[in-house]
Structures are given as C-alpha cells and as structure tokens.
Motif scaffolding. Sequence first.
Motif: not given
Length: 219
Positions: A33-34, A42, A182
């Motif tokens: 995951s970015e 993703a 995130w």
Amino acid sequence: MLTNANTFRRVAAGTSLILAPLCLLLGMAVDPSEPGVDDPLAYAHNPVAVGVSATLLHYAWVLWVPGVIGLVHLVRKKGVVLANIAGVITVLGLINFSALMISDFFDVVAFQMLPVDQAEKLMQDGAQPAMIIGWQMPGMIGSFLGLVLVAVAYAWGGRAGWWFPAGVLVGIIVWLFGASAWNLVLGLGGPVILLVVFGIVGVSMIRMRDEEWATSAAA
C-alpha cells in the motif's frame, strides 16, 4: 539447552519478545500500500508482497504468545492477579488476531477476478457479525489492550521500569494511527518503538540466570 526446561523456556520467551515486533515492523515495511493513496487494487497488483506481509504479520502475533507467557511467569507477588488475567486475555486476543491475516489472501484473489465494486461488496459482506464479534473485536482488543496490561503488571511487579508499559502504549497508538491513516512514518515508527521496548525486556530475559527465572521471589 533443550534438556534444561528453565533455560529453554526463558530463552524462547525472550527471543519471541524480540522477533514478534521485528516481524510486525518487516510486515508493515513489505506491505505494498502506498502512503496516502487508497488504491483498492494495490493488493491485487502485488500478490507476492501481500503474501509476505500477511505472513510476517501473522507470525508477529503468534510469536508474541510465548513472550507474553514468559512475562506473566515472572510476575510473582505484586501485580500477579493483573498479570494472570491480562495474560489470558492477551493470548486469546493474539491467537484470534493472527487468524485475521488470512483475509489478505482472499482480498488479492477477489480484486484480481472481479470488478472493483463487486470485490469490495464481497469483502464487506464477508464481515459477518460472528466474525466481527467473535474474531475481530476479541483479537484487536485482546491483543492491544492485553499487551499494555501485561506490561503494566510486569512493571508493577518490579521486573521493569514504567517506561515499559508507557512504551508499549505509545508504540501501539502510533502504529494504529499510522496504519489507519496510511502514514508510512508512523506505520513503521510504532513497530520500531515496540521493538525497542520489548527488545530490551527480551534481552534481559535471555541474559537472566536460570535461578532468577525459576525462583518464587521477585527480582
């Protein structure tokens, strides 16, 4: 070492306290995951990374179990009731939480084989009340709250300073916030804090004399 019960269990417990947060850190680092990007594909685009990440996270929770049992074992007088209760809650929570990592593998396949909206609905519908109440909530609450309470009991029993439960609490909060937002820095920073505090206790347990591990008196 295998023939000496005290040595083997002491070293196993101490080593587990080091390996568990290390696996958590590595699992978060490998996650594809970015940061700041909520991409539902993703995982579908990075199945190998997802598999490695999920496996490392699974073993993070599993490896904490012998470590927690070792911590509870060393609390003898002050804090013993809290240690016993928190230990049971934590072990059950960790076992439940480790099982939840398997959902990542289904996540990969669902988003590879179905349109995004259908895959999302499938994953959402899969979160049945029994899974939420019987698996997810006990897993998360038992693991996170339990680890803090066990650390409190360990410090209360005179086995470590109060930096230990404080570090566990801060590490968990930072990690949870980073994972939910995130945020890569916080998502890795929390496990680093946990690795430091649990690592210090784990090393002290490994270096402990067998007599101290087996004695009924507090250190």
